[in-house]
Design a protein around this motif. Structure first.
Motif, PDB file in Angstrom:
ATOM      1  N   ARG A 185       0.842  -1.197   0.000  1.00 24.85           N
ATOM      2  CA  ARG A 185       0.000   0.000   0.000  1.00 24.85           C
ATOM      3  C   ARG A 185       0.873   1.240   0.000  1.00 24.85           C
ATOM      4  N   SER A 186       0.482   2.232  -0.803  1.00 28.68           N
ATOM      5  CA  SER A 186       1.115   3.544  -0.827  1.00 28.68           C
ATOM      6  C   SER A 186      -0.006   4.568  -0.897  1.00 28.68           C
ATOM      7  N   GLY A 187      -0.263   5.231   0.230  1.00 29.84           N
ATOM      8  CA  GLY A 187      -1.381   6.169   0.278  1.00 29.84           C
ATOM      9  C   GLY A 187      -2.698   5.446   0.079  1.00 29.84           C
ATOM     10  N   GLU A 188      -3.490   5.944  -0.856  1.00 31.62           N
ATOM     11  CA  GLU A 188      -4.792   5.331  -1.106  1.00 31.62           C
ATOM     12  C   GLU A 188      -4.729   4.211  -2.153  1.00 31.62           C
TER      13      GLU A 188
ATOM     14  N   SER B   6       1.284  -7.616  -6.754  1.00 35.75           N
ATOM     15  CA  SER B   6       2.295  -8.156  -7.666  1.00 35.75           C
ATOM     16  C   SER B   6       1.679  -9.155  -8.631  1.00 35.75           C
ATOM     17  N   GLY B   7       2.427  -9.432  -9.689  1.00 34.10           N
ATOM     18  CA  GLY B   7       1.967 -10.385 -10.689  1.00 34.10           C
ATOM     19  C   GLY B   7       1.583 -11.721 -10.082  1.00 34.10           C
ATOM     20  N   GLN B   8       0.412 -12.186 -10.462  1.00 30.56           N
ATOM     21  CA  GLN B   8      -0.118 -13.462  -9.983  1.00 30.56           C
ATOM     22  C   GLN B   8      -0.270 -14.401 -11.167  1.00 30.56           C
TER      23      GLN B   8
ATOM     24  N   ILE C 290      -7.416 -10.884  -6.300  1.00 30.27           N
ATOM     25  CA  ILE C 290      -8.491 -10.547  -5.355  1.00 30.27           C
ATOM     26  C   ILE C 290      -8.281 -11.266  -4.027  1.00 30.27           C
ATOM     27  N   ALA C 291      -7.780 -12.491  -4.058  1.00 29.96           N
ATOM     28  CA  ALA C 291      -7.491 -13.215  -2.811  1.00 29.96           C
ATOM     29  C   ALA C 291      -6.423 -12.476  -2.007  1.00 29.96           C
ATOM     30  N   GLN C 292      -5.370 -12.013  -2.673  1.00 31.83           N
ATOM     31  CA  GLN C 292      -4.328 -11.234  -1.990  1.00 31.83           C
ATOM     32  C   GLN C 292      -4.929  -9.967  -1.388  1.00 31.83           C
ATOM     33  N   LEU C 293      -5.713  -9.265  -2.178  1.00 26.71           N
ATOM     34  CA  LEU C 293      -6.325  -8.009  -1.741  1.00 26.71           C
ATOM     35  C   LEU C 293      -7.301  -8.239  -0.590  1.00 26.71           C
ATOM     36  N   ASN C 294      -8.097  -9.294  -0.686  1.00 30.61           N
ATOM     37  CA  ASN C 294      -9.074  -9.615   0.348  1.00 30.61           C
ATOM     38  C   ASN C 294      -8.405  -9.831   1.703  1.00 30.61           C
ATOM     39  N   GLY C 295      -7.319 -10.586   1.719  1.00 32.93           N
ATOM     40  CA  GLY C 295      -6.589 -10.803   2.966  1.00 32.93           C
ATOM     41  C   GLY C 295      -5.985  -9.515   3.494  1.00 32.93           C
ATOM     42  N   PHE C 296      -5.433  -8.708   2.606  1.00 32.48           N
ATOM     43  CA  PHE C 296      -4.799  -7.449   2.984  1.00 32.48           C
ATOM     44  C   PHE C 296      -5.822  -6.470   3.579  1.00 32.48           C
ATOM     45  N   LEU C 297      -7.038  -6.492   3.062  1.00 36.55           N
ATOM     46  CA  LEU C 297      -8.102  -5.587   3.528  1.00 36.55           C
ATOM     47  C   LEU C 297      -8.967  -6.218   4.612  1.00 36.55           C
ATOM     48  N   ASN C 298      -8.441  -7.228   5.290  1.00 36.91           N
ATOM     49  CA  ASN C 298      -9.166  -7.898   6.376  1.00 36.91           C
ATOM     50  C   ASN C 298     -10.546  -8.372   5.936  1.00 36.91           C
ATOM     51  N   HIS C 299     -10.606  -8.947   4.764  1.00 38.08           N
ATOM     52  CA  HIS C 299     -11.818  -9.552   4.217  1.00 38.08           C
ATOM     53  C   HIS C 299     -12.950  -8.544   4.035  1.00 38.08           C
TER      54      HIS C 299
ATOM     55  N   ARG D 296      -7.573   1.557  -5.866  1.00 33.92           N
ATOM     56  CA  ARG D 296      -7.723   2.683  -4.934  1.00 33.92           C
ATOM     57  C   ARG D 296      -8.673   2.191  -3.841  1.00 33.92           C
ATOM     58  N   VAL D 297      -8.242   2.326  -2.589  1.00 32.81           N
ATOM     59  CA  VAL D 297      -9.011   1.804  -1.462  1.00 32.81           C
ATOM     60  C   VAL D 297      -9.183   2.875  -0.387  1.00 32.81           C
ATOM     61  N   ILE D 298     -10.182   2.652   0.466  1.00 29.88           N
ATOM     62  CA  ILE D 298     -10.361   3.510   1.646  1.00 29.88           C
ATOM     63  C   ILE D 298     -10.018   2.714   2.889  1.00 29.88           C
TER      64      ILE D 298
END
Length: 148
Positions: A24-27, A32-34, A69-78, A146-148
């Motif tokens: 994450r960098s800011g918002e 990485s490549g999957q 999406i699996a990587q992102l889901n874990g990173f964003l606490n589901h 872009r995430v909140i």
């Protein structure tokens, strides 16, 4: 805010090199490549239009996007509702030199982001071809959100 479509996600794989799978960098969050793996199983290996059909290439790109999406889901606490926009998708298709349908193959990933996130899944994209990818995989995809 539009609801997120539920899909079955693969188990998050561990990096196969000296990098972080997500940052994450800011918002913005960069994944990485999957590859087209389900857990540790590489499901699509070979060259699109030689060993695999374009349709199989699209399935491989879709699986890459599921891993993103699996990587992102874990990173964003589901909580994928925090995704405001899929900003950029980049994909590399392993193919013969004369193959020109990389964009069609990458629609497998792009269509999944639209399916899951609706209009928030609309993104800019690049689709390129190469003669080789790690582990002989057919497709590799990375993305920025872009995430909140």
């Amino acid at each position: 805010m539009q609801a997120i479509k539920a899909v079955s996600l693969p188990p998050v794989s561990t990096p196969r090199g000296s990098y972080t799978p997500i940052l994450r960098s800011g918002e913005f969050v960069f994944v990485s490549g999957q590859g087209p793996r389900w857990g540790d199983e590489l499901r699509y290996k070979g060259k699109v239009d030689c060993d695999l059909t374009v349709e199989q290439g699209q399935e491989a790109a879709r699986l890459c996007a599921l891993n993103i999406i699996a990587q992102l889901n874990g990173f964003l606490n589901h909580d994928l509702r925090r995704v405001q926009q899929v900003v950029r998708v980049a994909g590399v298709v392993r193919c013969a030199d004369i193959f020109e349908k990389q964009a069609l193959v990458m629609n497998g990933a792009s269509d999944l982001f639209l399916e899951i996130f609706g209009e928030r899944g609309r993104h800019v994209r690049i689709a390129t071809g190469t003669s080789a990818l790690p582990s002989g995989m057919a497709v590799e995809v990375e993305a920025m959100f872009r995430v909140i």
